[in-house]
Design a protein around this motif. Structure first.
Motif, short mmCIF file in Angstrom:
data_model
loop_
_atom_site.label_atom_id
_atom_site.label_comp_id
_atom_site.label_asym_id
_atom_site.label_seq_id
_atom_site.Cartn_x
_atom_site.Cartn_y
_atom_site.Cartn_z
N ALA A 73 -69.47 42.83 44.88
CA ALA A 73 -68.05 42.49 44.78
C ALA A 73 -67.16 43.73 44.88
N CYS A 74 -67.49 44.75 44.10
CA CYS A 74 -66.69 45.98 44.11
C CYS A 74 -66.68 46.60 45.51
N HIS A 75 -67.83 46.59 46.16
CA HIS A 75 -67.93 47.20 47.49
C HIS A 75 -67.12 46.43 48.52
N ILE A 76 -67.10 45.11 48.41
CA ILE A 76 -66.31 44.32 49.35
C ILE A 76 -64.82 44.53 49.10
N TYR A 77 -64.43 44.67 47.83
CA TYR A 77 -63.03 45.02 47.55
C TYR A 77 -62.69 46.39 48.14
N TRP A 78 -63.67 47.29 48.14
CA TRP A 78 -63.48 48.61 48.75
C TRP A 78 -63.19 48.47 50.24
N HIS A 79 -63.96 47.62 50.91
CA HIS A 79 -63.71 47.37 52.33
C HIS A 79 -62.30 46.81 52.54
N TRP A 80 -61.91 45.91 51.68
CA TRP A 80 -60.58 45.30 51.76
C TRP A 80 -59.51 46.40 51.63
N ALA A 81 -59.71 47.29 50.67
CA ALA A 81 -58.75 48.38 50.47
C ALA A 81 -58.70 49.31 51.67
N LEU A 82 -59.84 49.51 52.35
CA LEU A 82 -59.85 50.37 53.54
C LEU A 82 -58.91 49.83 54.61
N TYR A 83 -58.91 48.51 54.78
CA TYR A 83 -58.00 47.92 55.76
C TYR A 83 -56.55 48.27 55.43
N PHE A 84 -56.21 48.19 54.15
CA PHE A 84 -54.84 48.51 53.74
C PHE A 84 -54.52 49.99 54.01
N ILE A 85 -55.49 50.86 53.74
CA ILE A 85 -55.27 52.29 53.99
C ILE A 85 -55.04 52.53 55.47
N GLU A 86 -55.86 51.91 56.30
CA GLU A 86 -55.72 52.11 57.75
C GLU A 86 -54.40 51.55 58.26
N LYS A 87 -53.85 50.59 57.54
CA LYS A 87 -52.57 50.00 57.91
C LYS A 87 -51.40 50.78 57.30
N TYR A 96 -57.51 48.66 43.80
CA TYR A 96 -58.28 49.62 43.00
C TYR A 96 -58.08 49.36 41.51
N ASP A 97 -56.83 49.28 41.10
CA ASP A 97 -56.53 49.13 39.68
C ASP A 97 -57.00 47.79 39.12
N LYS A 98 -56.89 46.75 39.93
CA LYS A 98 -57.20 45.40 39.45
C LYS A 98 -58.69 45.09 39.48
N TYR A 99 -59.39 45.66 40.46
CA TYR A 99 -60.79 45.28 40.65
C TYR A 99 -61.77 46.46 40.62
N LEU A 100 -61.58 47.43 41.52
CA LEU A 100 -62.59 48.47 41.65
C LEU A 100 -62.79 49.27 40.38
N ALA A 101 -61.71 49.76 39.78
CA ALA A 101 -61.83 50.59 38.58
C ALA A 101 -62.47 49.84 37.42
N PRO A 102 -61.99 48.63 37.08
CA PRO A 102 -62.61 47.92 35.95
C PRO A 102 -64.09 47.61 36.18
N ILE A 103 -64.44 47.24 37.42
CA ILE A 103 -65.84 46.93 37.71
C ILE A 103 -66.71 48.17 37.54
N CYS A 104 -66.23 49.30 38.04
CA CYS A 104 -67.00 50.54 37.95
C CYS A 104 -67.18 50.99 36.51
N ILE A 105 -66.13 50.96 35.74
CA ILE A 105 -66.21 51.39 34.34
C ILE A 105 -67.18 50.50 33.56
N ALA A 106 -67.18 49.21 33.90
CA ALA A 106 -68.06 48.27 33.19
C ALA A 106 -69.51 48.41 33.62
N SER A 107 -69.74 48.64 34.91
CA SER A 107 -71.11 48.64 35.43
C SER A 107 -71.75 50.03 35.43
N GLY A 108 -70.97 51.04 35.81
CA GLY A 108 -71.53 52.38 35.95
C GLY A 108 -72.54 52.49 37.07
#
Length: 215
Positions: A46-60, A70-82
């Motif tokens: 899930a986190c990795h797919i959100y990362w791909h989603w964010a890449l599209y926004f960066i490229e745009k 990042y704030d809503k999904y990637l960061a919380p998932i990473c902190i929880a999972s490690g």
């Protein structure tokens, strides 16, 4: 595969890569939005797919949208999972945004708390580079030194490890390039990376992932 199982995260991930490699940004964004409910519960990806989603926004050029993901999904998932994949995704995304001139604020401080425990791993150059992104981003000079010094030693005495055998040719110049970029020495970055630009793929990671190191 998605026609059979819309919740197959690996298939969603594959389609995300296809849109990325074809630069189909709008189609990629539409695909992510339409399918999010199918994959957002996928523990590992899930986190990795959100990362791909964010890449599209960066490229745009829609950096705030990328930061929101990042704030809503990637960061919380990473902190929880490690987990290592989540660590790489978080470090990579913040680094890419920072290269675009986006102010990251204190976000690096949370990431470095997760990466710091891996300072002595030195299992994959790919991972080490992402740990270094976090230490540089957080201005944690002690952690940066702890990452870089062993690379020098391992490059001189790599043993039988294939990854360690690549440190001299790839790991050290790429690490130093990150340090120089952080210091604003862009000419030095080019000097370090230009000779190895076609070899960077050897450190591992997908084409989408290694561009964070190759940019």
């Amino acid at each position: 595969a998605l026609a059979v199982d819309q919740k197959d995260c690996w298939s969603v991930h594959t389609v995300a890569h296809v849109h990325e490699m074809k630069a189909d940004i709008e189609e990629g964004l539409s695909f992510m939005k339409q399918t999010e409910n199918n994959w957002k519960g996928g523990d590992m990806l899930a986190c990795h797919i959100y990362w791909h989603w964010a890449l599209y926004f960066i490229e745009k050029g829609e950096y705030e949208a990328a930061l929101t993901l990042y704030d809503k999904y990637l960061a919380p998932i990473c902190i929880a999972s490690g987990s290592m994949l989540d660590i790489v995704d978080n470090s990579s995304l913040l680094h890419r945004l920072q290269m675009e001139g986006v102010k990251i604020g204190k976000r690096w401080d949370d990431v470095v708390q997760v990466t710091k425990k891996h300072t002595k791993d030195h299992i994959l150059i790919f991972n080490d580079l992402h740990f270094l992104m976090s230490s540089l981003g957080a201005k944690d000079h002690e952690m940066t030194a702890q990452l870089l010094q062993p690379l020098k030693e391992l490059s001189e005495f790599p043993g039988e490890s294939y990854q360690h055998s690549l440190i001299g040719e790839l790991g050290r110049p790429l690490s130093q390039a990150l340090v120089e970029f952080d210091s604003g020495n862009y000419d030095k970055v080019v000097e370090l990376m230009y000779p190895i630009r076609y070899k960077i793929v050897n450190i591992g990671g997908s084409n989408a992932q290694v561009t964070a190191s190759a940019h």
